[in-house]
Design a protein around this motif. Structure first.
Motif, PDB file in Angstrom:
ATOM      1  N   PHE A 106     -10.016   0.590   9.280  1.00 37.12           N
ATOM      2  CA  PHE A 106      -9.290   0.129   8.104  1.00 37.12           C
ATOM      3  C   PHE A 106      -9.855  -1.205   7.629  1.00 37.12           C
ATOM      4  O   PHE A 106     -10.148  -1.372   6.444  1.00 37.12           O
ATOM      5  N   VAL A 107     -10.014  -2.135   8.535  1.00 38.43           N
ATOM      6  CA  VAL A 107     -10.527  -3.461   8.172  1.00 38.43           C
ATOM      7  C   VAL A 107     -11.921  -3.347   7.551  1.00 38.43           C
ATOM      8  O   VAL A 107     -12.226  -4.021   6.565  1.00 38.43           O
ATOM      9  N   HIS A 109      -9.612  -6.175  -1.586  1.00 35.34           N
ATOM     10  CA  HIS A 109      -8.940  -6.663  -2.800  1.00 35.34           C
ATOM     11  C   HIS A 109      -7.653  -5.907  -3.123  1.00 35.34           C
ATOM     12  O   HIS A 109      -6.811  -6.401  -3.859  1.00 35.34           O
ATOM     13  N   LEU A 110      -7.476  -4.724  -2.548  1.00 34.05           N
ATOM     14  CA  LEU A 110      -6.258  -3.961  -2.805  1.00 34.05           C
ATOM     15  C   LEU A 110      -5.051  -4.491  -2.037  1.00 34.05           C
ATOM     16  O   LEU A 110      -3.920  -4.213  -2.413  1.00 34.05           O
ATOM     17  N   ALA A 111      -5.303  -5.226  -0.973  1.00 37.43           N
ATOM     18  CA  ALA A 111      -4.207  -5.784  -0.172  1.00 37.43           C
ATOM     19  C   ALA A 111      -4.716  -7.028   0.550  1.00 37.43           C
ATOM     20  O   ALA A 111      -4.850  -7.030   1.772  1.00 37.43           O
ATOM     21  N   PRO A 112      -5.001  -8.106  -0.190  1.00 36.79           N
ATOM     22  CA  PRO A 112      -5.627  -9.277   0.448  1.00 36.79           C
ATOM     23  C   PRO A 112      -4.798  -9.888   1.576  1.00 36.79           C
ATOM     24  O   PRO A 112      -5.362 -10.251   2.615  1.00 36.79           O
ATOM     25  N   ILE A 131       0.845  -1.187   0.000  1.00 38.47           N
ATOM     26  CA  ILE A 131       0.000   0.000   0.000  1.00 38.47           C
ATOM     27  C   ILE A 131       0.881   1.238   0.000  1.00 38.47           C
ATOM     28  O   ILE A 131       0.584   2.216  -0.681  1.00 38.47           O
ATOM     29  N   GLY A 132       1.976   1.175   0.743  1.00 34.08           N
ATOM     30  CA  GLY A 132       2.890   2.298   0.785  1.00 34.08           C
ATOM     31  C   GLY A 132       3.369   2.723  -0.595  1.00 34.08           C
ATOM     32  O   GLY A 132       3.529   3.908  -0.873  1.00 34.08           O
ATOM     33  N   SER A 133       3.571   1.756  -1.482  1.00 34.20           N
ATOM     34  CA  SER A 133       4.032   2.083  -2.831  1.00 34.20           C
ATOM     35  C   SER A 133       2.921   2.675  -3.696  1.00 34.20           C
ATOM     36  O   SER A 133       3.192   3.249  -4.737  1.00 34.20           O
ATOM     37  N   ARG A 134       1.683   2.589  -3.249  1.00 36.72           N
ATOM     38  CA  ARG A 134       0.546   3.112  -4.016  1.00 36.72           C
ATOM     39  C   ARG A 134       0.078   4.492  -3.553  1.00 36.72           C
ATOM     40  O   ARG A 134      -0.747   5.116  -4.209  1.00 36.72           O
TER      41      ARG A 134
END
Length: 155
Positions: free
Chosen positions: A71-72, A78-81, A12-15
């Motif tokens: 967050f949950v 689907h962005l970070a399964p 997620i950090g890279s996005r």
């Protein structure tokens, strides 16, 4: 060549910067709130006690675990399964903590209860899966910018 067992999913950090450019402010805010919550959960018992104060049962949820729950519940799984399932398990474990794990007295630090040790490990692993070290230094300011943008340009 991709090695078996290695996850090629971007963190997620890279996005974050892509989302920022696409005005995906709510995703960034959720990440910006999750990171510090996980950092708290990853701390050792002494620093946790110092940060939480005298009422762990009250402050733990409002200051940290609510952000994990948000967050949950609100971040698209689907962005970070892998991260999402890990965070669901962490949240469930936090919800299952015994009253002794919340116990704070002048003599006792409930964060020293054995139930906290696996939560600390899970939180540290979740920070890595999140890619938090990559974005940590920018997230407080970026989160505030995103909140301001949402106030200025509501959906």
């Amino acid at each position: 060549m991709v090695q078996a067992g290695i996850d090629e999913t971007p963190t997620i950090g890279s996005r974050i910067w892509t989302w920022y450019g696409q005005d995906e402010y709510r995703k960034i805010i959720l990440v910006g709130e999750l990171g510090p919550a996980l950092e708290f959960l990853a701390l050792d018992a002494g620093p946790q006690r110092e940060e939480i104060g005298c009422c762990a049962e009250c402050n733990l949820w409002s200051d940290h675990l609510d952000y994990l729950a948000h967050f949950v519940q609100r971040f698209p799984a689907h962005l970070a399964p892998n991260l999402h399932s890990r965070l669901q398990s962490l949240l469930s474990a936090c919800e299952a903590l015994s009253p002794q794990a919340y116990g704070m007295t002048l003599e006792d630090n409930g964060f020293e209860h054995p139930q906290w040790a696996p939560l600390r490990l899970d939180a540290r692993e979740a920070l890595e899966l999140l890619g938090w070290p990559e974005v940590r230094e920018h997230m407080a300011e970026l989160t505030e910018e995103c909140r301001a943008a949402l106030k200025k340009w509501p959906d």
